[in-house]
Design an enzyme around this catalytic site. Structure first.
Site, PDB file in Angstrom:
ATOM      1  N   CYS A 309       0.809  -1.224   0.000  1.00  0.00           N
ATOM      2  CA  CYS A 309       0.000   0.000   0.000  1.00  0.00           C
ATOM      3  C   CYS A 309       0.843   1.275   0.000  1.00  0.00           C
ATOM      4  O   CYS A 309       0.633   2.172  -0.825  1.00  0.00           O
ATOM      5  CB  CYS A 309      -0.973  -0.014   1.178  1.00  0.00           C
ATOM      6  SG  CYS A 309      -0.195   0.021   2.811  1.00  0.00           S
ATOM      7  N   HIS A 357      -2.548   1.087   6.797  1.00  0.00           N
ATOM      8  CA  HIS A 357      -2.949   1.030   5.387  1.00  0.00           C
ATOM      9  C   HIS A 357      -3.155   2.444   4.857  1.00  0.00           C
ATOM     10  O   HIS A 357      -3.492   3.366   5.600  1.00  0.00           O
ATOM     11  CB  HIS A 357      -4.246   0.231   5.230  1.00  0.00           C
ATOM     12  CG  HIS A 357      -4.603  -0.034   3.802  1.00  0.00           C
ATOM     13  ND1 HIS A 357      -3.789  -0.762   2.957  1.00  0.00           N
ATOM     14  CD2 HIS A 357      -5.659   0.372   3.043  1.00  0.00           C
ATOM     15  CE1 HIS A 357      -4.344  -0.815   1.753  1.00  0.00           C
ATOM     16  NE2 HIS A 357      -5.469  -0.133   1.779  1.00  0.00           N
ATOM     17  N   HIS A 369      -5.820   1.811  -4.404  1.00  0.00           N
ATOM     18  CA  HIS A 369      -4.937   1.279  -3.365  1.00  0.00           C
ATOM     19  C   HIS A 369      -4.549  -0.156  -3.667  1.00  0.00           C
ATOM     20  O   HIS A 369      -5.165  -0.837  -4.497  1.00  0.00           O
ATOM     21  CB  HIS A 369      -5.600   1.381  -1.976  1.00  0.00           C
ATOM     22  CG  HIS A 369      -6.776   0.468  -1.773  1.00  0.00           C
ATOM     23  ND1 HIS A 369      -7.085  -0.113  -0.570  1.00  0.00           N
ATOM     24  CD2 HIS A 369      -7.743   0.027  -2.625  1.00  0.00           C
ATOM     25  CE1 HIS A 369      -8.174  -0.844  -0.670  1.00  0.00           C
ATOM     26  NE2 HIS A 369      -8.596  -0.778  -1.909  1.00  0.00           N
TER      27      HIS A 369
END
Length: 397
Positions: A309, A357, A369
């Protein structure tokens, strides 16, 4: 006269009919078989909801472990460069020290050849004149002092450098151990993920259908929340535009005969330049991220074939000429925090209390993402895991 008839034996078959004892046993067996046939699966088996929760939790743990691993890896790399620099410095200092020692050795030989090493009385007696002796002796003392000072200086420098090298080496060993621990932890999480996936693979067709329905419902709710945010942002943008136009009309009406009104217009145009520049950079970051859609999530990866990420967001903004830190814990501090309602394309959206994240906001409540292990870079609602999972929104440029 005795009877010739034999007595009937007990407990045997008579006319094909079982005795009561055997009949009871047979009935018991039938009952047991019936119970076995109708037995339900073990109560120890987790429910569908429990399996889903376990998988989600493990994915989150994997994401958190990935960011910790990335941070340790980056720190280790920097420390390794520092150690290499120290080792080079030690080598140079050692060479200088050896050169100084050789020079001192040569000087000592010269002293011996000139008689400086023999008793002072003899040297005085053998000198051409007393003045020659005193002049030579004073020069030798000065040179010896300078050479000794130089050697002492190099020894001190070497000692300090060696000390730093030991410290750096110990620090590197500690970081390497920490990195290995993180790899082990990551491996453990991956094993748990494999176990959870196995549980999912063992679900019945009906359970899989139910799970798909649950996931679809979550996606629909996330899309609904994204649409709400998009509508709210559009309404706020329209209101800002209305207010700006009203302000411009008011200025135009009050200063129509004033030539300074043109300067005001120029100021307004000039003030939008930074925003335009930031918008251009955000556009480049989004274009880069969009081009990565479909590439696999791989923990620790920074491209170009796969990403995690934070690796994706770092690479996206790098394409726009903006340098971001490697991990989420640092990226969250690499800009200005804004409310979710004011998120703009290019902003970074961070998730969970441990900031494990991050995604790149593209507008209308959506982001690009790299979600989790086993998934691919994709567009998704920023509410994909519920509104409460959003930690913050940060504008890097």
């Amino acid at each position: 006269m005795a009877s010739h008839r034999k007595s009937r034996p007990t407990g045997t078959r008579v006319g094909g009919i079982r005795t009561p004892a055997l009949a009871t046993a047979a009935l018991t067996s039938v009952a047991l078989l019936s119970q076995t046939a109708n037995a339900t699966p073990s109560d120890d088996r987790p429910t569908l909801e429990e399996v889903e929760k376990k998988v989600d939790d493990l994915y989150r743990q994997a994401g958190s472990a990935t960011e910790k691993y990335n941070a340790a890896k980056e720190k280790t790399s920097k420390q390794r460069k520092k150690v290499d620099g120290l080792l080079d410095d030690v080598a140079k200092r050692t060479q200088k020290l050896n050169d100084a020692r050789e020079e001192l050795g040569s000087f000592a030989s010269a002293q011996y050849r000139t008689g400086a090493a023999v008793p002072e009385t003899a040297t005085l007696l053998l000198a051409d004149s007393p003045q020659d002796y005193f002049d030579q002796n004073q020069l030798m003392d000065r040179l010896t002092g300078r050479q000794k000072s130089a050697v002492d200086d190099y020894v001190a420098q070497q000692s300090e450098t060696m000390k730093k090298r030991r410290e750096a080496t110990e620090s590197l060993e500690t970081l390497t151990e920490s990195q290995n621990d993180l790899k082990t932890a990551k491996s453990t999480v991956q094993k748990k993920l494999a176990t959870a996936r196995k549980l999912l693979s063992e679900l019945t067709a009906e359970e899989k259908a139910r799970l798909a329905a649950i996931e679809k419902k979550k996606q629909q709710e996330a899309a609904r929340k994204a649409a709400e945010l998009a509508k709210q942002q559009a309404e706020e943008a329209a209101e800002r535009k209305r207010q700006e136009e009203a302000a411009q009309q008011q200025e135009s009406g009050s200063g129509s005969a004033d030539t300074s009104g043109g300067a005001g217009s120029s100021d307004s145009s000039g003030s939008s330049t930074p925003g335009t520049s930031a918008g251009t950079k955000a556009g480049k970051a989004i274009a880069f991220a969009r081009a990565q859609i479909g590439k696999p999530y791989v923990w620790g990866a920074t491209g170009p074939d796969s990403y995690d990420c934070s690796g994706l967001t770092q690479a996206a903004w790098k394409a726009a000429g903006v340098t971001l830190p490697r991990v989420t814990y640092d990226q969250v501090n690499a800009g200005t925090t804004v409310p979710v309602s004011q998120a703009q394309p290019g902003d970074l959206v961070f998730f969970y209390d441990d900031i494990s994240h991050v995604g790149l906001y593209i507008g209308d409540g959506m982001m690009i993402h790299a979600p989790k292990p086993g998934a691919y870079v994709r567009e998704e609602s920023i509410f994909y895991d519920g509104e409460s999972s959003i930690y913050s929104v940060v504008r890097p440029a």
